[in-house]
Design an enzyme around this catalytic site. Structure first.
Site, PDB file in Angstrom:
ATOM      1  N   GLU A   1      13.293  52.239  71.537  1.00 37.52           N
ATOM      2  CA  GLU A   1      12.872  52.836  71.367  1.00 37.52           C
ATOM      3  C   GLU A   1      13.623  54.573  71.288  1.00 37.52           C
ATOM      4  O   GLU A   1      14.393  54.922  71.197  1.00 37.52           O
ATOM      5  CB  GLU A   1      12.825  53.417  73.289  1.00 37.52           C
ATOM      6  CG  GLU A   1      12.770  52.658  74.717  1.00 37.52           C
ATOM      7  CD  GLU A   1      10.500  53.446  73.859  1.00 37.52           C
ATOM      8  OE1 GLU A   1      10.747  54.869  73.817  1.00 37.52           O
ATOM      9  OE2 GLU A   1      10.239  53.217  73.905  1.00 37.52           O
TER      10      GLU A   1
ATOM     11  N   GLU B   1      17.611  29.987  74.392  1.00 38.92           N
ATOM     12  CA  GLU B   1      19.107  30.357  74.766  1.00 38.92           C
ATOM     13  C   GLU B   1      20.042  29.167  74.818  1.00 38.92           C
ATOM     14  O   GLU B   1      20.587  29.967  74.964  1.00 38.92           O
ATOM     15  CB  GLU B   1      18.666  30.817  76.175  1.00 38.92           C
ATOM     16  CG  GLU B   1      18.472  29.393  77.172  1.00 38.92           C
ATOM     17  CD  GLU B   1      18.037  30.104  79.153  1.00 38.92           C
ATOM     18  OE1 GLU B   1      18.862  29.715  79.948  1.00 38.92           O
ATOM     19  OE2 GLU B   1      17.711  30.457  78.857  1.00 38.92           O
TER      20      GLU B   1
END
Length: 284
Positions: free
Chosen positions: A71, A102
């Site tokens: 954003e 991960e």
């Protein structure tokens, strides 16, 4: 007390329970304001001096971090090479599960090497468990090269706390669905990241009179928003605002400055450059 099983609740009861549990998260985050402030100030000072803000995460935590970082470009005009997210498993992991990503400590270290992580940068590791191998490795390597480090977790006294320069630990307690870290943990992480990034952008002068004046007009909605912001911050009509923005190729800060101080385009750009693009420093 007998444990309540959520699958036995009616829809209305279930929704109320989820909502009640979610309400607790805001109060938990409130207790961490001071340490979040430390994180913002650290990142702000590093960014001012040319450093980068680099989120690192895996799975749900990584996707929440990626959403926040993405954003910064369209909303605040931030160069995406200076504020971004590294996701365990790469871009593919944004849309689907990448098996064992991960757990890859080597991938975290190598990716940071590839982007030439250095002492001017800030690594923000986001891990609900506070011990995700990918995130732990990212922080450890960042410490090795002298970069600043911030850890965000959803447990008390996390492993990240032991190695990160600043640790924001949010002990959220039990999830409504055991192990579902996109729930209360995800809400807590999103709230903290919202506060962290938005506060940074405001400190950097990307907001003027409560408006995101560095918004990038990349679609019709944002073009209209740019016009609306110019009208709000000046006394221009819709037509006048659009004409001025077209003249400056939709450079909103320049347009505001030209109108408010009666400057030419070149004069406004020079003045902005002298004040790091911060309108608030010019139009006090």
């Amino acid at each position: 007390m007998k444990e309540e099983f959520v699958e036995r609740l009616g829809t209305n009861e279930l929704l109320k329970k989820i909502n009640t549990l979610d309400k607790e998260i805001a109060f938990l985050v409130e207790e961490k304001i001071e340490v979040i402030e430390e994180a913002v100030e650290l990142a702000y000072q590093k960014f001012l001096k040319g450093g980068r803000i680099i989120y690192c995460g895996a799975g749900s935590s990584g996707r929440i971090a990626a959403m926040d970082a993405l954003e910064m470009g369209p909303t605040y005009g931030i160069d995406p090479t200076r504020y971004f997210c590294l996701l365990a498993g790469g871009k593919e992991a944004l849309f689907q599960v990448v098996e064992r990503a991960e757990d890859s400590e080597e991938q975290a270290k190598q990716t940071l090497k590839d982007i030439q992580l250095n002492a001017s940068d800030v690594v923000v590791a986001v891990a609900a468990s506070g011990r995700t191998p990918y995130c732990m490795a990212a922080i450890k390597y960042a410490v090795e090269v002298g970069a600043s480090t911030i850890g965000i977790s959803c447990v008390e006294a996390s492993e990240l706390m032991k190695i990160a320069e600043i640790a924001i630990d949010l002990p959220i307690g039990k999830e409504i669905v055991g192990g579902s870290t996109r729930m209360r943990a995800g809400t807590a992480q999103k709230l903290v990241l919202n506060m962290f990034s938005t506060s940074m952008m405001i400190r950097l002068g990307k907001v003027f009179e409560n408006s995101m004046v560095y918004v990038q007009p990349i679609n019709k909605k944002l073009v209209q928003r740019t016009i609306d912001i110019l009208r709000k911050t000046t006394k221009l009509s819709a037509k006048g605002a659009e004409q001025l923005l077209e003249e400056v190729y939709y450079d909103l800060p320049t347009a505001i400055l030209m109108n408010r101080k009666n400057l030419s385009q070149s004069e406004a750009k020079v003045l902005l450059a002298q004040h790091d693009g911060n309108l608030s420093k010019i139009l006090k």
